[in-house]
Scaffold this motif. Structure first.
Motif, PDB file in Angstrom:
ATOM      1  N   TRP A   1       4.304  -1.143   3.469  1.00 41.56           N
ATOM      2  CA  TRP A   1       4.070   0.262   3.134  1.00 41.56           C
ATOM      3  C   TRP A   1       5.117   0.744   2.140  1.00 41.56           C
ATOM      4  O   TRP A   1       6.312   0.519   2.310  1.00 41.56           O
ATOM      5  N   LYS A   2       4.650   1.425   1.096  1.00 41.00           N
ATOM      6  CA  LYS A   2       5.531   1.960   0.055  1.00 41.00           C
ATOM      7  C   LYS A   2       5.399   3.478   0.048  1.00 41.00           C
ATOM      8  O   LYS A   2       4.295   4.013  -0.117  1.00 41.00           O
ATOM      9  N   GLU A   3       6.524   4.169   0.243  1.00 44.38           N
ATOM     10  CA  GLU A   3       6.472   5.630   0.219  1.00 44.38           C
ATOM     11  C   GLU A   3       6.037   6.110  -1.161  1.00 44.38           C
ATOM     12  O   GLU A   3       6.555   5.658  -2.179  1.00 44.38           O
ATOM     13  N   SER A   4       5.096   7.058  -1.183  1.00 45.89           N
ATOM     14  CA  SER A   4       4.486   7.490  -2.443  1.00 45.89           C
ATOM     15  C   SER A   4       4.477   9.014  -2.561  1.00 45.89           C
ATOM     16  O   SER A   4       3.451   9.663  -2.319  1.00 45.89           O
ATOM     17  N   PRO A   5       5.618   9.605  -2.931  1.00 47.80           N
ATOM     18  CA  PRO A   5       5.657  11.060  -3.136  1.00 47.80           C
ATOM     19  C   PRO A   5       4.648  11.501  -4.192  1.00 47.80           C
ATOM     20  O   PRO A   5       4.308  10.731  -5.105  1.00 47.80           O
TER      21      PRO A   5
ATOM     22  N   ILE B   1       0.849  -1.193   0.000  1.00 49.69           N
ATOM     23  CA  ILE B   1       0.000   0.000   0.000  1.00 49.69           C
ATOM     24  C   ILE B   1       0.882   1.239   0.000  1.00 49.69           C
ATOM     25  O   ILE B   1       1.843   1.332   0.773  1.00 49.69           O
ATOM     26  N   GLY B   2       0.561   2.190  -0.843  1.00 53.08           N
ATOM     27  CA  GLY B   2       1.305   3.434  -0.913  1.00 53.08           C
ATOM     28  C   GLY B   2       0.722   4.502  -0.001  1.00 53.08           C
ATOM     29  O   GLY B   2      -0.498   4.648   0.096  1.00 53.08           O
ATOM     30  N   THR B   3       1.599   5.238   0.678  1.00 52.83           N
ATOM     31  CA  THR B   3       1.174   6.393   1.472  1.00 52.83           C
ATOM     32  C   THR B   3       2.358   7.340   1.612  1.00 52.83           C
ATOM     33  O   THR B   3       3.461   7.057   1.140  1.00 52.83           O
ATOM     34  N   LYS B   4       2.132   8.479   2.256  1.00 57.73           N
ATOM     35  CA  LYS B   4       3.226   9.401   2.544  1.00 57.73           C
ATOM     36  C   LYS B   4       3.947   8.929   3.803  1.00 57.73           C
ATOM     37  O   LYS B   4       3.345   8.312   4.681  1.00 57.73           O
ATOM     38  N   PHE B   5       5.235   9.224   3.888  1.00 59.32           N
ATOM     39  CA  PHE B   5       6.023   8.856   5.059  1.00 59.32           C
ATOM     40  C   PHE B   5       6.383  10.073   5.912  1.00 59.32           C
ATOM     41  O   PHE B   5       7.000   9.933   6.963  1.00 59.32           O
TER      42      PHE B   5
END
Length: 265
Positions: free
Chosen positions: A73-77, A31-35
């Motif tokens: 979790w995948k960082e997603s800029p 899942i992508g989100t901001k870090f």
């Protein structure tokens, strides 16, 4: 209430590390989100994830059959979100992701699960920036490359010196050290940063846009979109949505709004 979301740390993104990339592998989901957005999507020093977007994504994953410890979790800029979805590096993205016509040409959205608006953050002692119209006098304004707020400033406020960074946290640092005069993005994002450094910053003016946050997913995958929408609907009706807001954004002084009406897929 503040239960931390477990982060898979053994081999981060192992599901995407081989075979050309896959957004899910066996019993895990990426899942992508901001870090770097406190209150919304933040990777904490201990490796856990927290924030409203994280809680929404975790709830959706649970409804899809994935426990919190099965999430990678995948960082997603902002500038990379469509590419991450198109390349199957994530199954879906919940990352302050405004639903726009331009983005809908590349990805599909479930939602909106949150409605906010673009605003401005300045130092607490600033007196000459009071809203969007006071930015025109060569003020240095920071936003993030590829974001809706950055594009809106370029389109509507050409007299502003817009600085575009990769992350909002970089903008906040630049504001803190005086390199720029203000940061612009959605009010809930700014509120998270203001709450993180009490007394340092303030939000000024009225929001000057309406942003509908959605969950981004593979374009045209109506079946999956419907499952995500059903999960969001359940979250809004069973009290978990308000609980997530109160936990993550309540400390910033923002009262929980009424959950938005979800669009059909």
């Amino acid at each position: 209430m503040a239960a931390a979301v477990a982060l898979a740390v053994a081999l981060p993104l192992s599901a995407t590390a081989c075979g050309g990339g896959s957004s899910s592998s066996g019993d895990t989901i990426v899942i992508g989100t901001k870090f770097d957005q406190p209150g919304l999507g933040l990777k904490n020093p201990d490796g856990t994830m927290s924030g409203f977007d994280v809680d929404v994504a975790t709830y959706v994953a649970k409804e899809l059959g994935y426990a919190p410890d099965k999430i990678e979790w995948k960082e997603s800029p902002s500038a990379q979100r469509e590419t991450l979805i198109q390349n199957d590096q994530v199954k879906f993205i919940a990352a302050t992701y405004s639903i726009t016509d331009a983005r809908k040409e590349k990805v599909s959205f479930a939602g909106p699960y949150l409605v906010t608006g673009q605003s401005l953050l300045v130092k607490a002692d600033n007196t000459d920036i009071t809203g969007a119209d006071s930015l025109q006098n060569n003020k240095k304004l920071c936003s993030v490359s590829g974001s809706t707020p950055a594009q809106r400033i370029k389109d509507k406020y050409p007299g502003v010196q817009l600085q575009q960074y990769d992350t909002y946290s970089a903008c906040i640092e630049a504001l803190k050290n005086g390199a720029i005069d203000a940061v612009t993005t959605d009010e809930v994002i700014l509120a998270g940063y203001a709450a993180q450094s009490p007394g340092t910053f303030k939000i000024v003016g009225e929001p000057f846009s309406t942003e509908n946050y959605g969950i981004g997913l593979k374009k045209g995958d109506t079946e999956f979109c419907t499952k995500v929408t059903d999960a969001l609907k359940k979250m809004e009706t069973d009290g978990a949505w308000k609980a997530a807001w109160d936990k993550n954004l309540g400390p910033a002084g923002l009262p929980a709004p009424t959950p938005p009406t979800l669009d059909p897929c």
